[in-house]
Write an enzyme that holds these catalytic residues in place. Structure first.
Site, PDB file in Angstrom:
ATOM      1  N   GLY A 220     -17.476  -7.713   1.894  1.00 27.91           N
ATOM      2  CA  GLY A 220     -17.386  -6.307   2.266  1.00 27.91           C
ATOM      3  C   GLY A 220     -16.514  -6.094   3.480  1.00 27.91           C
ATOM      4  O   GLY A 220     -15.597  -6.878   3.763  1.00 27.91           O
ATOM      5  N   SER A 221     -16.816  -5.041   4.213  1.00 27.42           N
ATOM      6  CA  SER A 221     -15.964  -4.618   5.320  1.00 27.42           C
ATOM      7  C   SER A 221     -16.062  -5.566   6.508  1.00 27.42           C
ATOM      8  O   SER A 221     -17.085  -6.224   6.731  1.00 27.42           O
ATOM      9  CB  SER A 221     -16.346  -3.208   5.775  1.00 27.42           C
ATOM     10  OG  SER A 221     -17.578  -3.220   6.469  1.00 27.42           O
ATOM     11  N   SER A 222     -14.983  -5.594   7.283  1.00 29.89           N
ATOM     12  CA  SER A 222     -14.963  -6.418   8.495  1.00 29.89           C
ATOM     13  C   SER A 222     -16.035  -5.960   9.475  1.00 29.89           C
ATOM     14  O   SER A 222     -16.694  -6.786  10.119  1.00 29.89           O
ATOM     15  CB  SER A 222     -13.579  -6.351   9.138  1.00 29.89           C
ATOM     16  OG  SER A 222     -13.541  -7.062  10.345  1.00 29.89           O
ATOM     17  N   ARG A 223     -16.216  -4.665   9.581  1.00 23.61           N
ATOM     18  CA  ARG A 223     -17.192  -4.129  10.535  1.00 23.61           C
ATOM     19  C   ARG A 223     -18.598  -4.642  10.224  1.00 23.61           C
ATOM     20  O   ARG A 223     -19.300  -5.152  11.099  1.00 23.61           O
ATOM     21  CB  ARG A 223     -17.171  -2.603  10.514  1.00 23.61           C
ATOM     22  CG  ARG A 223     -18.179  -1.959  11.458  1.00 23.61           C
ATOM     23  CD  ARG A 223     -18.097  -0.431  11.400  1.00 23.61           C
ATOM     24  NE  ARG A 223     -19.105   0.172  12.251  1.00 23.61           N
ATOM     25  CZ  ARG A 223     -20.367   0.394  11.891  1.00 23.61           C
ATOM     26  NH1 ARG A 223     -20.770   0.048  10.676  1.00 23.61           N
ATOM     27  NH2 ARG A 223     -21.232   0.949  12.722  1.00 23.61           N
ATOM     28  N   THR A 224     -19.012  -4.523   8.959  1.00 21.32           N
ATOM     29  CA  THR A 224     -20.351  -4.977   8.584  1.00 21.32           C
ATOM     30  C   THR A 224     -20.463  -6.490   8.707  1.00 21.32           C
ATOM     31  O   THR A 224     -21.478  -7.016   9.184  1.00 21.32           O
ATOM     32  CB  THR A 224     -20.686  -4.534   7.155  1.00 21.32           C
ATOM     33  OG1 THR A 224     -20.605  -3.110   7.067  1.00 21.32           O
ATOM     34  CG2 THR A 224     -22.084  -4.982   6.760  1.00 21.32           C
ATOM     35  N   GLY A 225     -19.427  -7.196   8.292  1.00 19.03           N
ATOM     36  CA  GLY A 225     -19.454  -8.647   8.392  1.00 19.03           C
ATOM     37  C   GLY A 225     -19.588  -9.135   9.820  1.00 19.03           C
ATOM     38  O   GLY A 225     -20.329 -10.085  10.102  1.00 19.03           O
ATOM     39  N   GLU A 243     -16.918 -12.793   3.565  1.00 18.09           N
ATOM     40  CA  GLU A 243     -15.557 -12.515   3.094  1.00 18.09           C
ATOM     41  C   GLU A 243     -15.280 -11.065   3.422  1.00 18.09           C
ATOM     42  O   GLU A 243     -15.922 -10.166   2.888  1.00 18.09           O
ATOM     43  CB  GLU A 243     -15.432 -12.791   1.594  1.00 18.09           C
ATOM     44  CG  GLU A 243     -13.986 -12.898   1.127  1.00 18.09           C
ATOM     45  CD  GLU A 243     -13.346 -11.549   0.857  1.00 18.09           C
ATOM     46  OE1 GLU A 243     -12.557 -11.082   1.720  1.00 18.09           O
ATOM     47  OE2 GLU A 243     -13.636 -10.955  -0.180  1.00 18.09           O
ATOM     48  N   CYS A 277      -9.383  -6.798  -1.602  1.00 14.79           N
ATOM     49  CA  CYS A 277      -9.264  -7.349  -0.248  1.00 14.79           C
ATOM     50  C   CYS A 277      -7.967  -8.113  -0.062  1.00 14.79           C
ATOM     51  O   CYS A 277      -7.511  -8.298   1.073  1.00 14.79           O
ATOM     52  CB  CYS A 277     -10.470  -8.226   0.069  1.00 14.79           C
ATOM     53  SG  CYS A 277     -10.788  -9.506  -1.149  1.00 14.79           S
TER      54      CYS A 277
END
EC number: 1.2.1.71
Length: 487
Positions: A220-225, A243, A277
């Protein structure tokens, strides 16, 4: 029924949620979110079922996973249509997603044996045996862009390794998840081995923070990761595989076949409405007549891309983005680039209010002194003209991400020069950068992940190694160590 816990379908005890076809706003699924108590029940069910699932052995587990493959084959038309309805992607594309899900079974079985199988060697100290064991209970967080294929790429190897799974799909694609789990249920999977909890942020937080999890696999998103990475800091006993996308560069240098190059650019930047992505976000083209000719052909081709609903005839190349909010986000991203000095060669347009339908955009940002290092997750490509190859590579590397990169070049020497200097986990030559092999690892460096490559290497984070030195009986050595006496 929204949630699958311990082999039974349950209605959620949280608030009402729904998903819709993003191309027309039609509601196609309704349900209720899982509460923290239901998430807890799902994790408890997974814990209760895990050891018995592991002790069945790989061959027995594989037989059930292969039954799931048969279910995918038998229901591939329904699954492809469901993915298309819920994501907005054209049906030709969702058919390829289902095919990838089917292919994942054989690839994962091969990866299990090659990456995490058993190996025995005779040594002077005894028989050395390498085995692998599952972590236990793992959570899988799925994305919306490939709601079947990407969670499938975690779930299948996790189950083959002997883990039990709690699956939390994107709140934007619950219908696809429900159908997937129904097919697992029909495959004879024992109760509790795979559990499904649907919901939004609160459901996700309840699962991610559950103390009984042994691992979490996220796409998912960089922010959530990054938030998950911070949350798991100080918990070295839990495996975390992330990822998180990329701000991916594609360089064009010395290509004679301009038409073929334009095709690979379109496939790299605009497939899936730019919602992969690995999609190219930045395009570097040489200055000069050849570069001018390529840009002219590219502008013409981008303007001719067909956009439409998933079931339009003739079929479009680009379907809807996942939501109207996503579409508006791309319009805002374009406006920001223009405010910084970008020049619109093809303007991205929101085609219809209340939908995620947008036309593709191409912005010349050569004059922008400082490009935002952002993953614009949609069909918006930034063009930079360059005069020096080293400069192009330097600019390509100016990102905190490092997922995919590529070069279109007739010279192998240029490719090898680029390959040695570019920082990315996927590097393609004369192929679209959205193309990746399931028989290879998939992952990036920097903000694109945490060094837990998926695809063929998913087996690595689904099990841990156990090294043993063994003998069939206790025996004395021929010579005792100095200072020992046994009478």
């Amino acid at each position: 029924m929204t949630h699958f816990i311990k082999g039974q379908w349950h209605t959620g005890k949280g608030h009402d949620v729904a998903s819709s076809n993003p191309a027309n706003g039609e509601i196609i699924w309704r349900g209720q979110t899982a509460t923290a108590e239901q998430v807890n029940a799902a994790v408890d069910a997974a814990r209760e079922a895990q050891f018995d699932w592991f002790i069945l052995g790989f061959d027995a587990r594989l037989k059930i996973v292969e039954a799931y493959r048969s279910q995918l084959e038998a229901n591939k038309a329904e699954l492809a249509e469901t993915i298309a309805q819920e994501t907005g992607k054209p049906q030709w594309e969702t058919a390829t997603e289902v095919a990838a899900m089917i292919g994942k079974i054989g690839l994962s079985a091969s990866a299990y044996n090659k990456r995490t199988g058993t190996e025995t060697n005779d040594t002077p100290a005894g028989r050395a045996v390498l085995r692998h064991k599952p972590h236990g209970v793992v959570a899988v967080f799925g994305p919306y862009n490939f709601p079947g294929h990407l969670p499938n790429g975690h779930i299948v190897p996790a189950l083959l390794a002997g883990n039990s799974v709690v699956f939390k799909p994107s709140e934007l694609t619950p219908k696809v998840a429900e159908l997937m789990v129904t097919l697992w249920e029909k495959s004879g999977l024992p109760a509790g081995v795979l559990n499904l909890v649907q919901g939004e942020v609160d459901t996700g937080k309840a699962l991610a923070s559950h103390p009984q999890l042994d691992g979490l696999f996220f796409t998912g998103s960089s922010r959530t990761g990054h938030l998950l990475h911070q949350q798991y800091a100080g918990h070295p006993g839990k495996i975390l595989a992330l990822e998180m996308g990329g701000n991916n560069p594609l360089i064009i240098k010395g290509v004679a076949d301009i038409k073929a190059a334009v095709h690979d650019i379109l496939q790299s930047a605009y497939i899936s409405s730019g919602q992969r992505c690995t999609c190219a976000r930045r395009l570097y083209v040489e200055q000069g007549e050849q570069g001018d000719a390529l840009v002219a052909k590219l502008v013409e081709a981008v303007k001719q891309i067909k956009v439409g609903p998933w079931n339009a005839q003739p079929q479009p190349f680009m379907g809807s983005m996942i939501s109207e909010a996503a579409a508006k986000g791309m319009v805002a991203a374009q406006a920001n680039l223009l405010s910084l000095g970008g020049v619109p060669l093809v303007e991205l347009m929101h085609l219809q209010a209340g939908t995620g339908l947008v036309s593709p955009g191409l912005i010349d940002v050569t004059a922008v002194s400082e490009l935002p290092d952002e993953e614009y997750f949609g069909p918006l490509l930034q063009l930079v003209r360059y005069s020096d190859f080293d400069q192009a590579i330097k600019l390509a590397n100016q990102t905190r991400y490092g997922l995919s990169a590529g070069i279109l070049a007739d010279s192998r020497e240029d490719y090898e020069y680029f390959l040695a200097r570019i920082r990315a986990g996927i590097v393609n030559w004369n192929k679209q950068i959205t193309g990746a092999s399931g028989a290879a690892p998939f992952g990036g460096v920097g903000a694109s992940g945490n060094h837990r490559a998926s695809a063929f290497y998913a087996a690595d984070y689904c099990a841990y190694p156990v090294a043993s030195v063994e003998a069939d009986a206790v025996s004395l050595p021929a010579t005792l160590s100095p200072g020992l006496t046994l009478s």
